[in-house]
Design an enzyme around this catalytic site. Structure first.
Site, PDB file in Angstrom:
ATOM      1  N   CYS A   2       0.794  -1.236   0.000  1.00 13.15           N
ATOM      2  CA  CYS A   2       0.000   0.000   0.000  1.00 13.15           C
ATOM      3  C   CYS A   2       0.828   1.288   0.000  1.00 13.15           C
ATOM      4  O   CYS A   2       1.799   1.406   0.740  1.00 13.15           O
ATOM      5  CB  CYS A   2      -0.921   0.039   1.208  1.00 13.15           C
ATOM      6  SG  CYS A   2      -2.096  -1.287   1.247  1.00 13.15           S
ATOM      7  N   ARG A  27       6.602  -0.713  -4.306  1.00  9.33           N
ATOM      8  CA  ARG A  27       6.253  -1.315  -3.009  1.00  9.33           C
ATOM      9  C   ARG A  27       5.364  -2.537  -3.170  1.00  9.33           C
ATOM     10  O   ARG A  27       5.247  -3.336  -2.246  1.00  9.33           O
ATOM     11  CB  ARG A  27       5.525  -0.290  -2.136  1.00  9.33           C
ATOM     12  CG  ARG A  27       6.406   0.852  -1.685  1.00  9.33           C
ATOM     13  CD  ARG A  27       5.575   1.954  -1.093  1.00  9.33           C
ATOM     14  NE  ARG A  27       4.931   1.553   0.142  1.00  9.33           N
ATOM     15  CZ  ARG A  27       5.388   1.839   1.356  1.00  9.33           C
ATOM     16  NH1 ARG A  27       6.498   2.521   1.477  1.00  9.33           N
ATOM     17  NH2 ARG A  27       4.732   1.456   2.427  1.00  9.33           N
ATOM     18  N   TRP A  74      -2.613  -3.033  -1.524  1.00 10.22           N
ATOM     19  CA  TRP A  74      -2.198  -4.435  -1.487  1.00 10.22           C
ATOM     20  C   TRP A  74      -3.234  -5.126  -0.606  1.00 10.22           C
ATOM     21  O   TRP A  74      -3.318  -4.865   0.590  1.00 10.22           O
ATOM     22  CB  TRP A  74      -0.798  -4.537  -0.885  1.00 10.22           C
ATOM     23  CG  TRP A  74      -0.202  -5.901  -0.961  1.00 10.22           C
ATOM     24  CD1 TRP A  74       0.464  -6.456  -2.015  1.00 10.22           C
ATOM     25  CD2 TRP A  74      -0.194  -6.902   0.079  1.00 10.22           C
ATOM     26  NE1 TRP A  74       0.876  -7.729  -1.704  1.00 10.22           N
ATOM     27  CE2 TRP A  74       0.483  -8.029  -0.437  1.00 10.22           C
ATOM     28  CE3 TRP A  74      -0.703  -6.954   1.369  1.00 10.22           C
ATOM     29  CZ2 TRP A  74       0.671  -9.191   0.304  1.00 10.22           C
ATOM     30  CZ3 TRP A  74      -0.524  -8.114   2.109  1.00 10.22           C
ATOM     31  CH2 TRP A  74       0.160  -9.222   1.576  1.00 10.22           C
ATOM     32  N   ASN A 100      -3.329   3.088   4.746  1.00 12.06           N
ATOM     33  CA  ASN A 100      -2.357   1.991   4.818  1.00 12.06           C
ATOM     34  C   ASN A 100      -2.475   1.389   6.209  1.00 12.06           C
ATOM     35  O   ASN A 100      -2.627   2.143   7.182  1.00 12.06           O
ATOM     36  CB  ASN A 100      -0.922   2.504   4.676  1.00 12.06           C
ATOM     37  CG  ASN A 100      -0.565   2.856   3.256  1.00 12.06           C
ATOM     38  OD1 ASN A 100      -1.380   2.745   2.356  1.00 12.06           O
ATOM     39  ND2 ASN A 100       0.668   3.293   3.061  1.00 12.06           N
ATOM     40  N   GLY A 101      -2.314   0.065   6.317  1.00 10.71           N
ATOM     41  CA  GLY A 101      -2.346  -0.578   7.630  1.00 10.71           C
ATOM     42  C   GLY A 101      -3.551  -1.488   7.764  1.00 10.71           C
ATOM     43  O   GLY A 101      -4.208  -1.822   6.771  1.00 10.71           O
ATOM     44  N   GLU A 477      18.555 -18.389   0.658  1.00  9.13           N
ATOM     45  CA  GLU A 477      18.337 -17.143  -0.067  1.00  9.13           C
ATOM     46  C   GLU A 477      18.213 -17.401  -1.580  1.00  9.13           C
ATOM     47  O   GLU A 477      17.353 -16.830  -2.259  1.00  9.13           O
ATOM     48  CB  GLU A 477      19.480 -16.159   0.235  1.00  9.13           C
ATOM     49  CG  GLU A 477      19.472 -14.868  -0.552  1.00  9.13           C
ATOM     50  CD  GLU A 477      18.205 -14.017  -0.373  1.00  9.13           C
ATOM     51  OE1 GLU A 477      17.368 -14.342   0.461  1.00  9.13           O
ATOM     52  OE2 GLU A 477      18.070 -13.033  -1.126  1.00  9.13           O
ATOM     53  N   LYS A 481      14.979 -16.495  -3.935  1.00  8.24           N
ATOM     54  CA  LYS A 481      15.103 -15.633  -5.122  1.00  8.24           C
ATOM     55  C   LYS A 481      14.430 -16.291  -6.318  1.00  8.24           C
ATOM     56  O   LYS A 481      13.723 -15.643  -7.075  1.00  8.24           O
ATOM     57  CB  LYS A 481      16.578 -15.384  -5.493  1.00  8.24           C
ATOM     58  CG  LYS A 481      17.347 -14.398  -4.692  1.00  8.24           C
ATOM     59  CD  LYS A 481      17.064 -12.955  -5.003  1.00  8.24           C
ATOM     60  CE  LYS A 481      15.946 -12.381  -4.186  1.00  8.24           C
ATOM     61  NZ  LYS A 481      16.143 -12.162  -2.764  1.00  8.24           N
ATOM     62  N   GLU A 484      10.391 -16.541  -5.824  1.00  8.58           N
ATOM     63  CA  GLU A 484       9.594 -15.315  -5.766  1.00  8.58           C
ATOM     64  C   GLU A 484       9.488 -14.615  -7.112  1.00  8.58           C
ATOM     65  O   GLU A 484       8.475 -14.001  -7.397  1.00  8.58           O
ATOM     66  CB  GLU A 484      10.092 -14.357  -4.681  1.00  8.58           C
ATOM     67  CG  GLU A 484      11.462 -13.765  -4.928  1.00  8.58           C
ATOM     68  CD  GLU A 484      11.921 -12.859  -3.796  1.00  8.58           C
ATOM     69  OE1 GLU A 484      11.096 -12.274  -3.097  1.00  8.58           O
ATOM     70  OE2 GLU A 484      13.147 -12.753  -3.621  1.00  8.58           O
ATOM     71  N   HIS A 500      16.530 -37.317   4.748  1.00  9.25           N
ATOM     72  CA  HIS A 500      15.561 -37.614   5.809  1.00  9.25           C
ATOM     73  C   HIS A 500      14.130 -37.374   5.351  1.00  9.25           C
ATOM     74  O   HIS A 500      13.278 -36.980   6.140  1.00  9.25           O
ATOM     75  CB  HIS A 500      15.892 -36.786   7.061  1.00  9.25           C
ATOM     76  CG  HIS A 500      17.204 -37.173   7.665  1.00  9.25           C
ATOM     77  ND1 HIS A 500      17.387 -38.309   8.405  1.00  9.25           N
ATOM     78  CD2 HIS A 500      18.431 -36.597   7.570  1.00  9.25           C
ATOM     79  CE1 HIS A 500      18.654 -38.417   8.775  1.00  9.25           C
ATOM     80  NE2 HIS A 500      19.302 -37.384   8.266  1.00  9.25           N
ATOM     81  N   LYS A 599       7.038  -4.695  -1.534  1.00  9.79           N
ATOM     82  CA  LYS A 599       8.424  -4.376  -1.177  1.00  9.79           C
ATOM     83  C   LYS A 599       8.562  -4.121   0.313  1.00  9.79           C
ATOM     84  O   LYS A 599       9.532  -4.521   0.939  1.00  9.79           O
ATOM     85  CB  LYS A 599       8.870  -3.146  -1.976  1.00  9.79           C
ATOM     86  CG  LYS A 599      10.304  -2.722  -1.716  1.00  9.79           C
ATOM     87  CD  LYS A 599      11.275  -3.708  -2.315  1.00  9.79           C
ATOM     88  CE  LYS A 599      12.713  -3.378  -1.998  1.00  9.79           C
ATOM     89  NZ  LYS A 599      13.574  -4.560  -2.176  1.00  9.79           N
TER      90      LYS A 599
HETATM   91  C1  F6R Z   1      12.912 -11.105  -0.778  1.00  7.24           C
HETATM   92  C2  F6R Z   1      12.636  -9.884  -0.042  1.00  7.24           C
HETATM   93  C3  F6R Z   1      11.896  -9.993   1.238  1.00  7.24           C
HETATM   94  C4  F6R Z   1      12.446  -9.000   2.281  1.00  7.24           C
HETATM   95  C5  F6R Z   1      11.559  -9.032   3.527  1.00  7.24           C
HETATM   96  C6  F6R Z   1      12.070  -8.107   4.610  1.00  7.24           C
HETATM   97  O1  F6R Z   1      13.614 -10.851  -1.954  1.00  7.24           O
HETATM   98  O2  F6R Z   1      12.969  -8.793  -0.464  1.00  7.24           O
HETATM   99  O3  F6R Z   1      11.916 -11.286   1.738  1.00  7.24           O
HETATM  100  O4  F6R Z   1      13.753  -9.344   2.577  1.00  7.24           O
HETATM  101  O5  F6R Z   1      10.250  -8.671   3.191  1.00  7.24           O
HETATM  102  O6  F6R Z   1      12.052  -6.778   4.207  1.00  7.24           O
HETATM  103  P1  F6R Z   1      12.880  -5.692   4.969  1.00  7.24           P
HETATM  104  O7  F6R Z   1      14.321  -6.026   4.784  1.00  7.24           O
HETATM  105  O8  F6R Z   1      12.517  -4.385   4.333  1.00  7.24           O
HETATM  106  O9  F6R Z   1      12.490  -5.765   6.414  1.00  7.24           O
END
Ligand code: F6R
Length: 604
Positions: A2, A27, A74, A100-101, A477, A481, A484, A500, A599
């Site tokens: 949002c 975002r 969102w 927002n929220g 990680e 990547k 997502e 296992h 984001k």
């Molecule tokens: C994955 C990604 C998310 C953020 C997570 C935390 O590529 O970007 O998993 O790492 O949402 O976000 P922040 O770092 O802003 O707290």
């Protein structure tokens, strides 16, 4: 997640609102809308789609007016649809709200308001706010706003138009970021600096419970008790707010290639001429008995890297925690604990709550954040800034890399202070760290072989990632990547864990990506690779030239430059970011804005 923008000035509001929404687009959102005062009446335009669709609607309906608010939504309560998109107007048509929220008591409020005859047109929690404002309204919108926020539970940043005052915007916030700013003959509100830095000369951060009234001549701020207050403007690093894609097609691609520079900026604030600067960002480190590193998503994966690095160097028990779990698990912490909070945005709701829980329990706190002045930065005892610059792509790359660098540097500072390592080791690690940007750059130069691997495997619909120790952290990680942005189902496992249970899923051609840069454990991972290959699985392995000869003949290998084992996560993740990026591109995915993702995750 949002986004809010509001404008009260002398120019046409709609283009300003649209450019603000463009800046907020990164975002993540699934619908958008705007409301503008046209000839004294509020005109609302909404769409279930992208900002480009809202722009087309606005261009066709031409709302003429100089005051308005807009929003990217969102979905939380109710599907992404035009009727659930913000702004929402109350039944009397007096108050129009963007929010927002999450309003946690919205069901109770909705029942009460419905019983009082108010008709709800959406499924959102936001609509209770516009209805409640109207219930509380007696001609003074600010008083109605103050009464309304007192009755709301949960988090909110609000931008409000009142039909009786067409030259004004009203706003308020609690636990959700909101900024207000002034420029030449205009005032603005936004949930993120990026939406207003090009228009506002002075920017102010609204605090919990504060309200404000804006018009073209300025802003009046009020404390939670309704008393007029003066606020101090905040410092905004406008230089790092570069939002263009440069010569790249995608923000993610640009950000992947910005990593050497981002690392240089972050490292050089602490290391110069191969030496760690004096001091330590955390005071009294000799009293620390336990460390918790806390974050969400990729920031949590950085925390897992941190756990291995801290325990190896500092010999202090360290836990990596998911913020959403940490905040409710009643962690056993006191003032002998150091809680390291990691967040790119500095606004992630669960991470902020984890920080507050740690503070409440008396722990020492330090945050690793990328956004100066963000909520997490403001509320932590100490702050370690990453200098990644603005990250626009939803999937993090350069912020993750700088988080790792921050953890390494923090570990070195603490190690020096507690004498956990001798001067020689400290010196060699410090020098090696200053070489990291160059090695990351070298890994980026090997993108050709990664592209060929992506071409070979992009058609697979699932993949497994394995690794041991720090390689396991990188596997977590790398797997995130891929899933997502390319929508390929993937899971990461500690390499020794595969047998296992999960190994039953390996069949002819199943892709397993093995992270194998940890020399000490390379033979063990090589054994796990053989187990996968013996069941017909295909293996792609990220490793160093020194380890490569240990691996079986059929393994497809991507080599990366080597460094101290502790720093290998920074290097081995590079081909995996590229692999995910190339795979997503080959699969024609919306790389910078993957579906359903945001984001900055400002709700829990
Ligand atoms: C994955 C990604 C998310 C953020 C997570 C935390 O590529 O970007 O998993 O790492 O949402 O976000 P922040 O770092 O802003 O707290």
């Amino acid at each position: 997640m949002c986004g809010i923008i509001g404008y009260a000035g002398t120019k046409q509001a709609a283009p300003v609102l649209l450019s603000g929404l463009d800046a907020l687009e990164y975002r993540g959102y699934d619908s958008a809308g705007a409301a503008v005062f046209c000839g004294g009446k509020i005109k609302t335009i909404r769409t279930a789609g992208r900002i480009s669709e809202l722009r087309a609607k606005i261009e066709s309906e031409k709302p003429e007016g100089t005051v308005g608010v807009a929003h990217t939504r969102w979905a939380t309560h109710g599907e992404p649809s035009e009727r659930n998109a913000h702004p929402h107007t109350g039944s009397d048509g007096v108050f129009t709200v963007v929010h927002n929220g999450i309003i946690e008591n919205y069901l109770v409020l909705r029942e009460k308001l419905s019983a009082a005859g108010r008709v709800f047109l959406s499924e959102t929690d936001t609509e209770v706010i516009s209805q409640l404002l109207e219930e509380n309204y007696d001609g003074d919108p600010l008083a109605a706003l103050q009464r309304t926020v007192a009755g709301l539970e949960g988090s909110f940043a609000l931008g409000i138009l009142c039909a009786d005052f067409p030259e004004r915007i009203y706003c308020a916030c609690r636990e959700s970021p909101l900024l207000a700013g002034t420029g030449g003959q205009c005032s603005l509100i936004a949930s993120d600096t990026s939406a207003i830095t090009d228009k506002a000369d002075k920017i102010y951060r609204m605090q919990n419970g504060e309200t404000a009234v804006l018009d073209k001549d300025g802003i009046a701020f009020f404390s939670p008790d309704g008393i007029r207050i003066e606020k101090r403007e905040i410092k905004v690093d406008r230089n790092l707010d570069e939002v263009g894609k440069g010569n790249f097609e995608y923000f993610m691609e640009k950000e992947i290639y910005e990593q050497p520079e981002a690392l240089k900026r972050t490292i050089s604030e602490h290391i110069s001429d191969g030496r760690l600067k004096a001091g330590c960002p955390v005071y009294g480190v000799n009293l620390i008995k336990k460390i918790f590193i806390v974050g969400c998503g990729s920031a949590f994966h950085a925390a897992v890297v941190g756990k291995y690095v801290f325990e190896s160097l500092l010999k202090i028990p360290t836990e990596a925690d998911l913020a959403s779990e940490f905040r409710y698990r009643e962690p056993l912490i006191d003032d002998s604990a150091l809680v390291v909070i990691i967040s790119q945005s500095g606004e992630t709701a669960d991470t902020l709550a984890a920080l507050r829980e740690a503070t409440r329990r008396g722990a020492r706190t330090i945050s690793i954040v990328n956004v100066e002045g963000s909520s997490i930065a403001r509320e932590s005892e100490a702050v370690f800034m990453t200098r990644a610059g603005r990250e626009v792509a939803v999937a993090t790359t350069k912020a993750y890399s700088t988080q790792l660098a921050a953890l390494y540097i923090l570990a070195l500072y603490i190690a020096r202070e507690t004498k956990a390592v001798d001067d020689e080791r400290l010196g060699s690690l410090t020098r090696e760290l200053s070489l990291l940007p160059g090695k990351v750059s070298e890994a980026l130069n090997r993108s050709g072989e990664v592209l060929r691997a992506a071409e070979k495997y992009a058609g697979r619909s699932y993949a497994y990632y394995i690794g041991r120790n720090l390689d396991y952290a990188s596997a977590l990680e790398a797997s995130l990547k891929l899933k997502e942005i390319s929508y390929v189902h993937s899971e990461a496992y500690a390499a020794g864990e595969l047998k296992h249970g999960t190994i039953s899923l390996i069949e002819d051609g199943t892709l397993t990506v093995a992270m194998c840069c940890c020399g000490r454990l390379a033979k063990k991972t090589a054994g796990n690779i053989e187990e996968v290959a013996a069941r017909g699985g295909s293996v792609l392995c990220v490793t160093t030239a020194a380890i490569a000869p240990l691996l079986g003949g059929d393994t497809k290998i991507i080599t990366v430059p080597s460094s101290d084992e502790l720093f290998m996560p920074s290097i081995e993740i590079i081909p995996m970011q590229l692999f995910s990026f190339f795979s997503a591109k080959l699969r024609k995915c919306d790389i910078d804005k993957p579906r359903n993702l945001a984001k900055s995750v400002t709700v829990e």
